[in-house]
Design a protein around this motif. Structure first.
Motif, PDB file in Angstrom:
ATOM      1  N   ASN A  59       0.747  -1.312  -0.091  1.00  0.00           N
ATOM      2  CA  ASN A  59      -0.061   0.010   0.104  1.00  0.00           C
ATOM      3  C   ASN A  59       0.843   1.354  -0.088  1.00  0.00           C
ATOM      4  N   THR A  77      -2.116   3.120   6.859  1.00  0.00           N
ATOM      5  CA  THR A  77      -3.156   3.999   6.972  1.00  0.00           C
ATOM      6  C   THR A  77      -3.903   3.896   8.296  1.00  0.00           C
ATOM      7  N   ALA A  78      -4.518   5.165   8.675  1.00  0.00           N
ATOM      8  CA  ALA A  78      -4.769   5.185  10.086  1.00  0.00           C
ATOM      9  C   ALA A  78      -5.701   3.876  10.505  1.00  0.00           C
ATOM     10  N   SER A  79      -6.402   3.268   9.754  1.00  0.00           N
ATOM     11  CA  SER A  79      -7.025   2.018  10.095  1.00  0.00           C
ATOM     12  C   SER A  79      -6.084   0.947  10.286  1.00  0.00           C
ATOM     13  N   PHE A  80      -4.956   1.002   9.788  1.00  0.00           N
ATOM     14  CA  PHE A  80      -3.996  -0.095  10.012  1.00  0.00           C
ATOM     15  C   PHE A  80      -3.226   0.354  11.292  1.00  0.00           C
ATOM     16  N   LYS A  81      -2.866   1.308  11.588  1.00  0.00           N
ATOM     17  CA  LYS A  81      -2.248   1.898  12.979  1.00  0.00           C
ATOM     18  C   LYS A  81      -3.171   1.701  13.899  1.00  0.00           C
ATOM     19  N   GLU A  82      -4.546   1.789  13.761  1.00  0.00           N
ATOM     20  CA  GLU A  82      -5.651   1.365  15.088  1.00  0.00           C
ATOM     21  C   GLU A  82      -5.585  -0.074  15.142  1.00  0.00           C
ATOM     22  N   ASP A  83      -5.396  -0.977  14.021  1.00  0.00           N
ATOM     23  CA  ASP A  83      -5.408  -2.326  14.299  1.00  0.00           C
ATOM     24  C   ASP A  83      -3.851  -2.917  14.870  1.00  0.00           C
ATOM     25  N   GLN A 108      -2.773  -1.124  17.629  1.00  0.00           N
ATOM     26  CA  GLN A 108      -2.951  -1.032  18.646  1.00  0.00           C
ATOM     27  C   GLN A 108      -3.748  -2.342  19.414  1.00  0.00           C
ATOM     28  N   TYR A 109      -4.755  -2.822  18.780  1.00  0.00           N
ATOM     29  CA  TYR A 109      -5.401  -4.016  19.034  1.00  0.00           C
ATOM     30  C   TYR A 109      -4.310  -5.193  19.038  1.00  0.00           C
TER      31      TYR A 109
END
Length: 205
Positions: A165, A169-175, A177-178
């Motif tokens: 990619n 991305t912001a969503s990947f960075k959030e993932d 954290q999980y």
């Protein structure tokens, strides 16, 4: 000892001092580093909460604790970090727990943007990526290893995502954290056991 490392060590602070600094910045709408952006301010607040949680809940199992206790070489773990760095907020509490287990390991922290000369000696794929752990033999002053900016498993995820990619991305960075929350420091602990076992073969896995 390299003069750049010595200068940074002279500026370094303990984990407790770093936690005090991060909490103060969080409570005063501040952030460390040169970029005083609203995003970094919010990340600093979030990271203060993350570290507070990890300080209370992070556990190192008995077998791993015994492995760390057997390490005899006197080391300084000099870590480049910033209050806004999400990976640092997950990694530093683990490093602190390990240092508490073994008095031969001294944890010191410096802010990246105040120590760019040091940072530029320990780039990751040409980038000033943090946190970066510089492992220094306390007796000789030699750098004998590094670790970071992410645990081994996360590094694999990041490299594959970037290859596909281009950017994170912001969503990947959030993932991510999980992932940290689910992993509970276990990968960081195993990564460091492997590094220490290479430095001192008697530290068995």
């Amino acid at each position: 000892m390299n003069s750049t490392i010595k200068t940074s060590l002279d500026r370094s602070i303990t984990y407790e001092e770093y936690r005090t600094l991060t909490h103060h910045l969080s409570m005063t709408n501040g952030t460390s580093g040169k970029e005083q952006s609203e995003a970094h301010i919010q990340f600093t607040k979030l990271n203060d909460r993350r570290m507070k949680r990890w300080d209370k809940t992070l556990k190192i199992n008995k077998a791993d604790a015994e492995t760390f206790k057997r390490y005899e070489q006197k080391l300084i773990w000099l870590v480049l970090a910033e209050s806004w760095c999400g990976d640092g907020a997950h990694m530093l509490p683990v490093l602190n727990k390990i240092a508490q287990i073994n008095p031969n390991i001294e944890l010191r922290i410096v802010l990246r943007d105040d120590n760019l000369e040091l940072m530029d000696n320990f780039l990751t794929q040409g980038n000033r990526a943090i946190p970066k752990v510089i492992m220094i033999d306390k007796e000789t002053g030699n750098v004998i290893g590094t670790y970071g900016p992410r645990p081994s498993e996360v590094t694999g995820y990041v490299n594959r995502f970037k290859a596909a990619n281009g950017v994170l991305t912001a969503s990947f960075k959030e993932d991510l954290q999980y992932w940290y929350n689910d992993d509970k420091g276990k990968t960081i602990i195993q990564d460091l056991i492997q590094i220490l076992s290479r430095l001192q073969p008697s530290v068995s896995l």
